[in-house]
Scaffold this motif. Structure first.
Motif, PDB file in Angstrom:
ATOM      1  N   ALA A   1      -4.495   4.803   3.461  1.00 37.73           N
ATOM      2  CA  ALA A   1      -3.895   3.403   2.274  1.00 37.73           C
ATOM      3  C   ALA A   1      -4.418   3.573   1.071  1.00 37.73           C
ATOM      4  O   ALA A   1      -5.738   3.483   0.847  1.00 37.73           O
ATOM      5  CB  ALA A   1      -2.503   2.849   3.000  1.00 37.73           C
ATOM      6  N   LYS A   2      -3.743   3.575  -0.237  1.00 36.05           N
ATOM      7  CA  LYS A   2      -4.426   2.677  -1.084  1.00 36.05           C
ATOM      8  C   LYS A   2      -3.423   1.508  -1.785  1.00 36.05           C
ATOM      9  O   LYS A   2      -2.150   1.942  -1.947  1.00 36.05           O
ATOM     10  CB  LYS A   2      -3.885   3.612  -2.875  1.00 36.05           C
ATOM     11  N   ILE A   3      -4.149   0.416  -2.662  1.00 35.40           N
ATOM     12  CA  ILE A   3      -3.014  -0.224  -3.032  1.00 35.40           C
ATOM     13  C   ILE A   3      -3.026  -0.253  -4.209  1.00 35.40           C
ATOM     14  O   ILE A   3      -3.949   0.911  -5.203  1.00 35.40           O
ATOM     15  CB  ILE A   3      -4.116  -1.503  -2.641  1.00 35.40           C
ATOM     16  N   PRO A   4      -1.425  -0.040  -4.749  1.00 35.37           N
ATOM     17  CA  PRO A   4      -0.918   0.457  -6.048  1.00 35.37           C
ATOM     18  C   PRO A   4      -1.810  -0.033  -7.120  1.00 35.37           C
ATOM     19  O   PRO A   4      -2.135  -2.061  -7.056  1.00 35.37           O
ATOM     20  CB  PRO A   4       0.376   0.801  -6.123  1.00 35.37           C
TER      21      PRO A   4
ATOM     22  N   VAL B   1       0.846  -1.252  -0.222  1.00 31.64           N
ATOM     23  CA  VAL B   1       0.276   0.026  -0.390  1.00 31.64           C
ATOM     24  C   VAL B   1       1.049   1.574   0.328  1.00 31.64           C
ATOM     25  O   VAL B   1       2.057   1.436   0.618  1.00 31.64           O
ATOM     26  CB  VAL B   1      -1.266   0.222   0.861  1.00 31.64           C
TER      27      VAL B   1
ATOM     28  N   GLN C   1      -4.014  -3.289   4.719  1.00 30.17           N
ATOM     29  CA  GLN C   1      -5.500  -2.752   3.883  1.00 30.17           C
ATOM     30  C   GLN C   1      -5.174  -1.772   2.771  1.00 30.17           C
ATOM     31  O   GLN C   1      -4.653  -0.522   4.171  1.00 30.17           O
ATOM     32  CB  GLN C   1      -6.460  -3.324   4.297  1.00 30.17           C
ATOM     33  N   ASP C   2      -6.573  -1.713   2.375  1.00 30.65           N
ATOM     34  CA  ASP C   2      -6.773   0.081   1.606  1.00 30.65           C
ATOM     35  C   ASP C   2      -7.885   0.890   2.670  1.00 30.65           C
ATOM     36  O   ASP C   2      -8.374   0.063   3.407  1.00 30.65           O
ATOM     37  CB  ASP C   2      -7.584  -0.952  -0.074  1.00 30.65           C
ATOM     38  N   LYS C   3      -7.603   1.551   2.077  1.00 30.52           N
ATOM     39  CA  LYS C   3      -7.669   2.857   3.405  1.00 30.52           C
ATOM     40  C   LYS C   3      -7.594   2.449   5.383  1.00 30.52           C
ATOM     41  O   LYS C   3      -7.844   3.292   5.908  1.00 30.52           O
ATOM     42  CB  LYS C   3      -9.833   3.080   3.478  1.00 30.52           C
ATOM     43  N   GLN C   4      -6.209   1.823   5.383  1.00 32.72           N
ATOM     44  CA  GLN C   4      -5.576   1.462   6.703  1.00 32.72           C
ATOM     45  C   GLN C   4      -5.137   3.398   6.702  1.00 32.72           C
ATOM     46  O   GLN C   4      -4.139   3.787   6.218  1.00 32.72           O
ATOM     47  CB  GLN C   4      -4.617   0.494   6.120  1.00 32.72           C
TER      48      GLN C   4
ATOM     49  N   ALA D   1       0.790   5.795   1.364  1.00 30.30           N
ATOM     50  CA  ALA D   1      -0.129   6.296   1.610  1.00 30.30           C
ATOM     51  C   ALA D   1       0.512   7.536   1.715  1.00 30.30           C
ATOM     52  O   ALA D   1       1.672   7.936   1.715  1.00 30.30           O
ATOM     53  CB  ALA D   1      -0.723   6.248   3.395  1.00 30.30           C
TER      54      ALA D   1
ATOM     55  N   GLU E   1       5.375   4.077   2.320  1.00 27.96           N
ATOM     56  CA  GLU E   1       4.473   3.004   1.704  1.00 27.96           C
ATOM     57  C   GLU E   1       5.015   1.724   2.772  1.00 27.96           C
ATOM     58  O   GLU E   1       6.549   1.836   2.316  1.00 27.96           O
ATOM     59  CB  GLU E   1       6.129   2.308   0.288  1.00 27.96           C
TER      60      GLU E   1
END
Length: 235
Positions: free
Chosen positions: A231-234, A127, A201-204, A129, A143
């Motif tokens: 966070a976003k998953i690339p 992820v 996770q996504d949006k962590q 952020a 990262e």
């Protein structure tokens, strides 16, 4: 200098990696001001090589390394001493070769060390952020590699009072609560040896707080939040 579309990606990669000489770099920078496609290619290269940049610490060649290289080159030159005497007094090819060999060998050693370290680990973050301040301005990038290591790059200068430090946190889930990823003792970009945590996770949530020197005494954030982001998953 006019860069063809077919060569644009290659030139952009070489520019970002620092493989161009000073004159070539200046020409690329000059053309990028008028060439939007070249600017886009450079931006794409920078984004692609960012994980490598974060995973490799800067290493400067030591004095002893230069001395060993110079001694090896002198030994090679002495072995060819007889032919060298036949060269004209104004023939500087030996000096040019020596200078080129020194630079090339040193660059190869540093590149090999950097790439070797990079290849020993997964350089693709799980992820990413982007941490924002209260004004919504990007201040840092985290990262998380989900292998007990995370990288953080600061995008702005932070004022840290005497006796205070910056501490990086994440929130894996509500049950665990906030967990420290480490301290930024020198108030600059760093690689953090993080504790073993569930896969990000996504949006962590990730954030940086201002804590007392040595970090939070409670193991939880106690100071003001400097920046935070999800966070976003690339892709």
């Amino acid at each position: 200098m006019t860069i063809s579309r077919d060569d644009m990606a290659r030139v952009a990669d070489e520019y970002v990696l620092g493989l161009l000489d000073d004159d070539e770099s200046r020409r690329v920078e000059t053309e990028s001001h008028q060439n939007e496609n070249l600017r886009d290619a450079i931006a794409t290269s920078r984004e692609r090589f960012l994980p490598l940049d974060l995973s490799v610490e800067e290493v400067l060649p030591s004095t002893s390394l230069w001395q060993r290289i110079d001694a090896d080159l002198r030994g090679t030159q002495e072995q060819r001493e007889a032919p060298a005497r036949l060269a004209p007094s104004n023939d500087n090819r030996v000096h040019v070769w020596k200078r080129t060999a020194v630079v090339s060998l040193a660059a190869s050693l540093l590149l090999t060390a950097g790439l070797g370290w990079s290849l020993m680990r997964n350089v693709d973050p799980v992820v990413i952020a982007i941490l924002l301040n209260d004004a919504g301005e990007p201040q840092a990038i985290v990262e998380d590699f989900s292998n007990e290591q995370a990288s953080i790059r600061l995008l702005a200068d932070f004022t840290v009072p005497e006796g205070k430090t910056m501490q990086v946190w994440t929130l894996p889930n509500r049950e665990m609560g906030p967990v420290s990823l480490g301290l930024l003792n020198e108030h600059r970009s760093a690689k953090l040896a993080t504790p073993s945590l569930p896969k990000p996770q996504d949006k962590q949530l990730y954030e940086i707080t201002l804590e007392q020197a040595g970090g939070s005494p409670t193991g939880r954030p106690t100071g003001p939040i400097l920046v935070k982001g999800l966070a976003k998953i690339p892709l």
